[in-house]
Design a protein around this motif. Structure first.
Motif, PDB file in Angstrom:
ATOM      1  N   HIS A 220       0.833  -1.211   0.000  1.00 27.99           N
ATOM      2  CA  HIS A 220       0.000   0.000   0.000  1.00 27.99           C
ATOM      3  C   HIS A 220       0.863   1.254   0.000  1.00 27.99           C
ATOM      4  O   HIS A 220       2.036   1.204   0.343  1.00 27.99           O
ATOM      5  CB  HIS A 220      -0.836   0.080   1.288  1.00 27.99           C
TER       6      HIS A 220
ATOM      7  N   HIS B 248      -6.016  -3.371   6.741  1.00 28.11           N
ATOM      8  CA  HIS B 248      -5.342  -2.821   5.565  1.00 28.11           C
ATOM      9  C   HIS B 248      -5.959  -3.285   4.246  1.00 28.11           C
ATOM     10  O   HIS B 248      -6.102  -2.498   3.314  1.00 28.11           O
ATOM     11  CB  HIS B 248      -3.840  -3.170   5.582  1.00 28.11           C
TER      12      HIS B 248
ATOM     13  N   GLU C  62       2.326  -0.881   4.719  1.00 32.98           N
ATOM     14  CA  GLU C  62       1.935   0.496   4.404  1.00 32.98           C
ATOM     15  C   GLU C  62       3.224   1.271   4.141  1.00 32.98           C
ATOM     16  O   GLU C  62       4.084   1.378   5.022  1.00 32.98           O
ATOM     17  CB  GLU C  62       1.155   1.132   5.570  1.00 32.98           C
TER      18      GLU C  62
ATOM     19  N   HIS D 147      -2.635  -3.168  -3.445  1.00 30.63           N
ATOM     20  CA  HIS D 147      -4.019  -3.028  -2.981  1.00 30.63           C
ATOM     21  C   HIS D 147      -4.966  -2.844  -4.169  1.00 30.63           C
ATOM     22  O   HIS D 147      -6.088  -3.336  -4.172  1.00 30.63           O
ATOM     23  CB  HIS D 147      -4.120  -1.840  -2.019  1.00 30.63           C
TER      24      HIS D 147
ATOM     25  N   ASP E 292      -3.871   2.194  -4.802  1.00 35.19           N
ATOM     26  CA  ASP E 292      -2.494   2.095  -4.319  1.00 35.19           C
ATOM     27  C   ASP E 292      -1.863   0.719  -4.563  1.00 35.19           C
ATOM     28  O   ASP E 292      -2.578  -0.279  -4.623  1.00 35.19           O
ATOM     29  CB  ASP E 292      -2.439   2.444  -2.814  1.00 35.19           C
TER      30      ASP E 292
END
Ligand SMILES: [Zn+2]
Length: 321
Positions: free
Chosen positions: A47, A93, A137, A177, A186
Motif C-alpha cells: 500500500h 489494511h 503500508e 491493494h 495504491d
C-alpha cells in the motif's frame, strides 16, 4: 494454507533479508484478532499511506484513525527504508476484495498480473483480505508524483521477500491493494508487475544477497530509456541499424556505442604507436646510411607521432555523444 509467522520468525526473516527493522513498542500484541480471523495466510499486500512530510506515519499505521482503528498494517516502510513493525496479526489494511484474485494468488497461477478485481470492501461478493494478507503500508503521498526513494523501494521488495521466503511463496503471492480491490488506487508511482520482477530476482538469491535496484540507473535525472539527440559527427559514423530515430537514440544505445567507439579508438591508437615505432626505427637506419644525424630525425619522428595522436584524440572526442 499457511499458518501466520510468529513475531520472532517475522523479525528473523526480515533481518536475514537485510532490512533495517524497528519494533514499535507494543507491536507484538497490537492486532485486530478479536474482530476476526488471522490466517490461514496467503500473501502480502503493498500500500501507499497518502501522507506527506511532517506526518507521524508510523504512529498513524500503529494506532489508526477515527474512522479506522489500527493497526493499519503489519509494518510501515518509511522513505528512509526502515521497516517499522506495527502489527502482529490481523490488521485493517486489505478490507474486502475479489475471490478470483485470492484464488489466483493462492495458486500463483497468473501471468504478469492477477485478474482485474471486481469487488471491494462491503461489496456482495467480496472476501475478507485482512485474515489472508500481511500488509506493508509504505510512506508516500500517493499522487503518482511523489518519488519512491530507491532505499525505500528496495526495503519494500526485501520485506516482501522475507515473508514470501519464510512461507515458501513465489513473487505472485505479492499484490498491490489496487489488484485486490476495484476501488483502491495504491500503490501509485511504480508498477506491481515490475515490483514482482524485482521480488523474483530477490527470491532467486539467498536471503540478504539481492543488491537492490541501483542508483546508477539514473544519471543527472536521465534514465537509460530516455531518448537523447546525437551530434552530426556521430550521425556520420552511425551504423544504419543502431536505432537512430529522428536524430535521437536511447541513452542505453549511446552508452553501448560510446563503449564501441572507445574500443576502436584504443585499438587504433595501439596500431598507430606500433607503426610510429617501426617508422622511427626505419628512419633511424636510413639516417645512419645517409650519414644524417639519427638523434635529430628520431626526435622529429617522435614529435610527429605526438601530433598525430593529439589529432586522433581530438577527432574522437569532438564527436562524443
Ligand atoms: Zn491500501
Amino acid at each position: 494454507m499457511a499458518t501466520p509467522l510468529t513475531a520472532d520468525r517475522l523479525v528473523a526473516a526480515l533481518r536475514a533479508e537485510g532490512v533495517t527493522v524497528r519494533e514499535v513498542s507494543g507491536w507484538r500484541t497490537n492486532n485486530r484478532n478479536h474482530k476476526g480471523a488471522w490466517g490461514p495466510v496467503n500473501g502480502v499486500i503493498v500500500h501507499h499511506t497518502v501522507t506527506g512530510p511532517g506526518t507521524d506515519v508510523v504512529g498513524l499505521v500503529y494506532r489508526g484513525h477515527s474512522a479506522l482503528p489500527g493497526p493499519l498494517a503489519t509494518g510501515c516502510i518509511t522513505k528512509d527504508g526502515v521497516v517499522h513493525l506495527t502489527g502482529n496479526g490481523r490488521a485493517n489494511h486489505a478490507g474486502g476484495g475479489d475471490p478470483d484474485v485470492l484464488a489466483a494468488v493462492i495458486a500463483e497461477s497468473y501471468e504478469a498480473r492477477p485478474p482485474a478485481p471486481h469487488e471491494h470492501d462491503g461489496s456482495a461478493g467480496a472476501v475478507d483480505g485482512n485474515s489472508r494478507f500481511y500488509g506493508w503500508e509504505c510512506e508516500n503521498e500517493g499522487d503518482g508524483r511523489d518519488p519512491w526513494p530507491r532505499v525505500q523501494y528496495n526495503a519494500m521488495v526485501k520485506a516482501t521477500a522475507a515473508v514470501c521466503r519464510a512461507h515458501g511463496w513465489g513473487a505472485k503471492s505479492a499484490i498491490g491493494h489496487l489488484e485486490w480491490s476495484d476501488w483502491k488506487p495504491d500503490p501509485r508511482g511504480f508498477d506491481m508487475k515490475d515490483f514482482r520482477s524485482d521480488l523474483t530476482a530477490c527470491l532467486r538469491l539467498q536471503a540478504g544477497v539481492w543488491p537492490g535496484q541501483q542508483e546508477d540507473e539514473e544519471e543527472d535525472g536521465m534514465k537509460l530509456s530516455d531518448q537523447v539527440p546525437v551530434g552530426d559527427w556521430v550521425k556520420k559514423q552511425w551504423p544504419d541499424d543502431a536505432g537512430l530515430q529522428d536524430g535521437k537514440i536511447s541513452v542505453t544505445t549511446a552508452l553501448g556505442s560510446g563503449y564501441a567507439h572507445a574500443r576502436r579508438a584504443a585499438d587504433n591508437t595501439t596500431q598507430l604507436i606500433a607503426q610510429v615505432a617501426a617508422l622511427t626505427a626505419a628512419v633511424g637506419k636510413l639516417a645512419e646510411g645517409a650519414g644524417l644525424d639519427a638523434a635529430q630525425i628520431q626526435a622529429a619522428a617522435a614529435a610527429g607521432a605526438r601530433a598525430a595522436l593529439a589529432e586522433l584524440g581530438e577527432a574522437l572526442t569532438g564527436g562524443a555523444v
